[in-house]
Motif scaffolding. Structure first.
Motif, PDB file in Angstrom:
ATOM      1  N   LEU A  17       0.762  -1.368  -0.100  1.00 47.53           N
ATOM      2  CA  LEU A  17       0.296  -0.158   0.246  1.00 47.53           C
ATOM      3  C   LEU A  17       0.850   1.152   0.363  1.00 47.53           C
ATOM      4  N   ASP A  18       0.257   2.169  -0.809  1.00 47.00           N
ATOM      5  CA  ASP A  18       1.080   3.975  -0.556  1.00 47.00           C
ATOM      6  C   ASP A  18       0.092   4.891  -0.487  1.00 47.00           C
ATOM      7  N   GLY A  19       0.594   6.023  -0.181  1.00 47.77           N
ATOM      8  CA  GLY A  19       0.012   7.434   0.265  1.00 47.77           C
ATOM      9  C   GLY A  19      -0.762   7.261   1.114  1.00 47.77           C
ATOM     10  N   ASN A  20      -1.835   8.033   1.408  1.00 44.62           N
ATOM     11  CA  ASN A  20      -2.983   7.524   2.804  1.00 44.62           C
ATOM     12  C   ASN A  20      -2.969   5.811   3.296  1.00 44.62           C
ATOM     13  N   ASP A  21      -3.082   5.192   2.315  1.00 42.99           N
ATOM     14  CA  ASP A  21      -3.756   3.803   2.820  1.00 42.99           C
ATOM     15  C   ASP A  21      -2.346   3.012   3.731  1.00 42.99           C
ATOM     16  N   ARG A  22      -1.591   3.635   3.174  1.00 43.01           N
ATOM     17  CA  ARG A  22      -0.563   3.321   4.154  1.00 43.01           C
ATOM     18  C   ARG A  22      -0.490   3.072   5.818  1.00 43.01           C
ATOM     19  N   ASP A  23      -0.166   1.927   6.715  1.00 41.20           N
ATOM     20  CA  ASP A  23      -0.010   2.276   7.815  1.00 41.20           C
ATOM     21  C   ASP A  23       1.422   1.930   8.659  1.00 41.20           C
ATOM     22  N   ASP A  24       2.061   2.634   8.701  1.00 41.12           N
ATOM     23  CA  ASP A  24       3.171   2.342   9.562  1.00 41.12           C
ATOM     24  C   ASP A  24       2.603   1.543  10.436  1.00 41.12           C
ATOM     25  N   GLU A  25       2.227   2.427  11.156  1.00 41.15           N
ATOM     26  CA  GLU A  25       2.433   1.839  12.794  1.00 41.15           C
ATOM     27  C   GLU A  25       1.746   0.344  12.854  1.00 41.15           C
ATOM     28  N   ARG A  26       0.643  -0.178  12.311  1.00 47.55           N
ATOM     29  CA  ARG A  26      -0.544  -1.761  11.859  1.00 47.55           C
ATOM     30  C   ARG A  26       1.204  -2.676  10.993  1.00 47.55           C
ATOM     31  N   ILE A  27       1.592  -1.879  10.059  1.00 48.91           N
ATOM     32  CA  ILE A  27       2.868  -3.014   9.439  1.00 48.91           C
ATOM     33  C   ILE A  27       3.941  -3.316  11.069  1.00 48.91           C
ATOM     34  N   LYS A  28       4.179  -2.304  11.498  1.00 53.30           N
ATOM     35  CA  LYS A  28       5.514  -2.707  13.073  1.00 53.30           C
ATOM     36  C   LYS A  28       4.308  -3.598  13.936  1.00 53.30           C
ATOM     37  N   GLU A  29       3.247  -3.214  14.441  1.00 52.29           N
ATOM     38  CA  GLU A  29       2.508  -4.306  14.924  1.00 52.29           C
ATOM     39  C   GLU A  29       2.128  -5.879  14.305  1.00 52.29           C
ATOM     40  N   ILE A  30       1.572  -5.464  12.930  1.00 52.10           N
ATOM     41  CA  ILE A  30       1.375  -6.581  12.188  1.00 52.10           C
ATOM     42  C   ILE A  30       3.411  -8.261  12.104  1.00 52.10           C
ATOM     43  N   PHE A  31       4.522  -7.565  11.942  1.00 48.73           N
ATOM     44  CA  PHE A  31       5.804  -8.183  12.804  1.00 48.73           C
ATOM     45  C   PHE A  31       6.115  -8.682  14.232  1.00 48.73           C
ATOM     46  N   SER A  32       5.081  -7.319  15.150  1.00 49.22           N
ATOM     47  CA  SER A  32       6.094  -7.907  16.270  1.00 49.22           C
ATOM     48  C   SER A  32       4.622  -8.721  16.573  1.00 49.22           C
ATOM     49  N   ARG A  33       2.980  -8.858  15.591  1.00 59.48           N
ATOM     50  CA  ARG A  33       1.829 -10.169  16.696  1.00 59.48           C
ATOM     51  C   ARG A  33       3.385 -11.603  15.995  1.00 59.48           C
ATOM     52  N   PHE A  34       3.145 -11.644  14.385  1.00 65.02           N
ATOM     53  CA  PHE A  34       4.227 -12.618  13.835  1.00 65.02           C
ATOM     54  C   PHE A  34       5.286 -13.236  14.931  1.00 65.02           C
ATOM     55  N   LEU A  35       6.638 -11.737  15.023  1.00 69.52           N
ATOM     56  CA  LEU A  35       7.865 -12.534  15.295  1.00 69.52           C
ATOM     57  C   LEU A  35       6.879 -13.322  17.478  1.00 69.52           C
ATOM     58  N   GLN A  36       6.118 -12.764  18.140  1.00 68.86           N
ATOM     59  CA  GLN A  36       5.633 -13.678  19.025  1.00 68.86           C
ATOM     60  C   GLN A  36       5.025 -14.547  19.040  1.00 68.86           C
ATOM     61  N   THR A  37       4.920 -15.230  17.953  1.00 68.49           N
ATOM     62  CA  THR A  37       4.182 -16.371  17.521  1.00 68.49           C
ATOM     63  C   THR A  37       5.273 -17.031  17.575  1.00 68.49           C
ATOM     64  N   PRO A  38       4.633 -18.681  17.750  1.00 67.39           N
ATOM     65  CA  PRO A  38       5.268 -19.931  17.874  1.00 67.39           C
ATOM     66  C   PRO A  38       5.756 -20.213  16.264  1.00 67.39           C
TER      67      PRO A  38
END
Length: 334
Positions: free
Chosen positions: A53-74
């Motif tokens: 996504l780009d422009g107004n649709d892009r949400d860096d905070e959400r991307i960071k959150e998804i990375f964090s959730r992904f990495l903390q899942t076994p």
């Protein structure tokens, strides 16, 4: 990448907005994202979508959150290392936080606890994908997740087991009992319908369904005729196995004890129906539930003579019950 391409196609056709696609991904992650072997592909698709996504649709905070959730899942170590590298590349000059690193370590320990179960499942599926050893491993795995206390993980392993054992009465009874024990009554109606669909021959499953509907009706003051409809459906499926049908009949009889006045007459009639059905088919009830409940209920109401007659009818010369000690003993006790 397949889900990511589908999501982009949905947006390009203007049939869905970004929020709708994100909700779809969240639903998919909640249902399958915890799958120890295959769940990582779903997380990857979700990340690929967000990063595209780009422009107004892009949400860096959400991307960071998804990375964090992904990495903390076994997940397996190679998946974790690959995702960490991708996250570091996205962060650029920023470091992964210490709290997230501790979460990753906890997730890896959790993976270690489950690694042997996953390996055992692979081996058992090769030998016999529908055999008892595979079911036994799944059940042990389920108990491990129950001890962990995370509802979503327990349900995930149950659902994986149902892929190979969709008609296992054992599994359906256990998942229904589990949802009941943790108070997830919102999950029960859908599960009950699935259990009935796959185990129409099980009196226990029908009984659990009737008990659950009875509780719903009591809580909402609904129409009890629904329970009679369930009893009729159970009879249509279980009439060739009266002992199984009797379990459902008894469940309906017990529900009448919580009903309005006048229900005791119907309660007695149901128990008589249960006795008569077995008698007509020359089947002896080893436990004599219907006869015991009916005779005791009549005696409590003061009609001991009718209670005694229940047993005497079973012990007549023309009745198969008279040939079994198991019929005489409860009569003597009464």
């Amino acid at each position: 990448m397949f889900l990511c391409r589908v999501a982009k196609a949905m947006l390009s056709q203007h049939k869905f907005d970004v929020a709708s696609v994100r909700a779809l991904f969240e639903d998919a992650l909640s249902q399958c994202g915890l799958h120890l072997v295959e769940g990582d592909s779903l997380w990857d698709n979700c990340l690929d979508f967000e990063l595209s996504l780009d422009g107004n649709d892009r949400d860096d905070e959400r991307i960071k959150e998804i990375f964090s959730r992904f990495l903390q899942t076994p997940f397996p170590p190679d998946v974790v290392e690959r995702t960490k590298a991708k996250f570091k590349e996205w962060l650029k000059d920023e470091e992964i936080s210490q709290s997230l690193m501790r979460g990753i370590e906890r997730a890896q320990r959790a993976y270690g606890l489950r690694q042997d179960y996953e390996a055992a499942l692979v081996s058992a599926r090769i030998v016999d994908p529908h055999g008892l050893p595979l079911l036994s491993i799944y059940y042990s795995y389920i108990n491990l997740e129950i001890s962990g206390g995370i509802h979503a993980r327990v349900r995930m392993v149950f659902e994986r087991a149902f892929v190979y054992f969709p008609t296992s009465e054992f599994l359906w009874k256990n998942v229904l009992a589990y949802e009941e024990s943790v108070g997830r009554h919102d999950q029960l109606p859908g599960l009950q319908l699935r259990a009935i669909r796959y185990c129409r021959w099980s009196g226990d499953i029908w009984s659990m369904y009737l008990h659950q509907k009875s509780r719903e009706i009591r809580n909402s003051h609904g129409n009890e005729n629904i329970l009679d409809s369930i009893l009729e459906s159970a009879y249509a499926n279980l009439c060739r196995d009266p002992l199984e049908y009797q379990k459902v009949l008894l469940a309906r009889a017990f529900s009448l004890k919580h009903a309005t006045s006048g229900s005791m007459t119907k309660y007695h009639d149901l128990l008589r129906d249960g006795i008569l059905l077995l008698k007509e088919m020359n089947i002896v009830d080893p436990d004599h539930y219907c006869a015991t409940l009916l005779s005791h209920s009549l005696a409590i109401e003061g009609d001991v003579r009718s209670g005694k007659a229940v047993w005497e009818n079973l012990l007549s010369d023309t009745c198969l019950d008279s040939q079994y000690t198991g019929t005489w003993l409860p009569y003597y006790t009464f």
